[in-house]
Design a protein around this motif. Structure first.
Motif, mmCIF file in Angstrom:
data_model
loop_
_atom_site.group_PDB
_atom_site.id
_atom_site.type_symbol
_atom_site.label_atom_id
_atom_site.label_comp_id
_atom_site.label_asym_id
_atom_site.label_seq_id
_atom_site.Cartn_x
_atom_site.Cartn_y
_atom_site.Cartn_z
ATOM 1 N N SER A 1 3.084 5.869 -2.762
ATOM 2 C CA SER A 1 1.786 5.194 -2.757
ATOM 3 C C SER A 1 1.723 4.255 -3.950
ATOM 4 N N LEU B 1 0.830 -1.195 0.000
ATOM 5 C CA LEU B 1 0.000 0.000 0.000
ATOM 6 C C LEU B 1 0.869 1.251 0.000
ATOM 7 N N GLU C 1 -1.123 2.610 -4.739
ATOM 8 C CA GLU C 1 -2.527 2.384 -5.085
ATOM 9 C C GLU C 1 -2.783 2.512 -6.578
ATOM 10 N N GLU C 2 -2.154 3.508 -7.233
ATOM 11 C CA GLU C 2 -2.371 3.699 -8.666
ATOM 12 C C GLU C 2 -1.657 2.624 -9.478
ATOM 13 N N GLN D 1 -1.870 -0.592 -8.716
ATOM 14 C CA GLN D 1 -2.558 -1.883 -8.588
ATOM 15 C C GLN D 1 -3.359 -2.209 -9.844
#
Length: 348
Positions: free
Chosen positions: A343, A33, A345-346, A348
């Motif tokens: 990060s 994450l 997240e982008e 994934q």
């Protein structure tokens, strides 16, 4: 494929791919994450100044020796401040569930595979901000400094350097019962240290830091100084700032020759003890009770309980795609940032 931050040459960070490992029955797959960038040790690998890139480390003799270096470029997946989410579990796993958040160390990579035993011991409280998880190792480093310093209630402690580890050290020293004098040349860091509980903050640009600390302690000097700058001149001033026959804990990753460190002055005449505080071990007096895992979990537990403020140390959160720019900023303009977080997240 997993995405990984690699240092392909000095001051060049790139996103590369690596194959994801197959999952054994006793393993779990963790999707990252967040991953924090260490602005100290990690930047030495980014810059090329880390001794592992210059010499060979002999673990048997515990010496750096000339010859082929232990590390060479490219260096893949450096980093030790990660938190992720379990997305796959092996057939034999019973103590870790899908969705569990795991803190630990696996480098700047989008996923990793760990054993059930490793993951089960590092499950983050689901009610906690997941970003707390990136501070397990740097929090342990800071706690180790405070344990090495052997601080007692009512003592005055000078903390030199208010980057991420210094901010945590200052908070922990205060939790340990000390009056904290925090020293840093960056105004924003001094302000944050005050907000997080430091009793007094000093700007070294004003000069006479040691003299000022002695004034604040009735002429005696600090009972201990915790050096977290990695700067030899700051280490010298820390030595000047402590009382006769007192202790300085040097935790900053000092690089190159010791310019500005004059050991024939206060160090010699005041019988100052300078000790290294380094996360590969703990004080011999404590090693029967403390290890790195206990340091890790203690830092995380204090943050989850609200006794240690870690999230406010995050100054920037950037997508993995901007990792190169993040390293460049920390290298060239360190005053503009504190804890920089990648990060995933982008990704994934």
């Amino acid at each position: 494929m997993a995405s990984v931050v690699s240092f392909t040459s000095p001051r060049v960070a790139e996103i590369t791919d690596e194959s994801e490992a197959a999952l054994a029955g006793n393993e779990v797959r963790i999707r990252t994450l967040y991953s924090g960038i260490s602005a100290g040790t990690e930047l030495t690998a980014y810059r090329g100044s880390n001794p592992y890139l210059q010499k060979q480390w002999s673990p048997e003799r515990r010496l750096f020796v000339d010859g082929e270096s232990t590390l060479s470029y490219p260096v893949h997946g450096w980093g030790y401040e990660e938190v992720g989410e379990v997305v796959e579990i092996g057939s034999d796993v019973t103590t870790v569930a899908l969705g569990d958040r795991i803190w630990g160390t696996w480098g700047h990579r989008s996923s990793t595979v760990k054993t059930e035993e490793y993951a089960a011991a590092r499950i983050l409280d689901p009610s906690a901000d997941p970003r707390i998880g990136i501070f397990s190792q740097i929090g342990a480093i800071a706690l180790n400094v405070v344990l090495d310093a052997d601080i007692h209630v009512g003592e005055t402690v000078a903390v030199f350097g208010l980057g991420v580890p210094g901010q945590i050290v200052a908070q922990l020293a205060r939790l340990n019962g000390a009056r904290v004098i925090a020293v840093d040349g960056i105004a924003g860091r001094r302000k944050l240290a005050e907000e997080l509980g430091a009793d007094i903050v000093l700007d070294p640009a004003d000069g006479n830091v040691a003299e000022r600390i002695r004034e604040l302690t009735g002429g005696r000097g600090a009972d201990a100084a915790l050096e977290v700058t990695g700067n030899y001149r700051a280490l010298h001033e820390a030595i000047r700032s402590v009382a006769y026959s007192s202790r300085v804990c040097a935790a900053g990753f000092l690089q190159g020759d010791g310019m500005g460190l004059r050991l024939g002055e206060e160090f010699h005449h005041n019988r100052i003890q300078v000790i290294s505080s380094q996360i590969s071990g703990v004080s011999p007096a404590l090693q029967h009770r403390w290890d790195t895992y206990r340091l890790n979990t203690t830092a995380i537990d204090l943050a989850v309980a609200g006794k240690l403020n870690l999230v406010d140390l995050i100054s920037h959160t950037v997508p993995l795609a901007d990792a190169a720019a993040a390293f460049s900023m920390l290298d060239e303009n360190p005053q503009d940032a504190l804890q920089v977080v990648l990060s995933f997240e982008e990704n994934q």
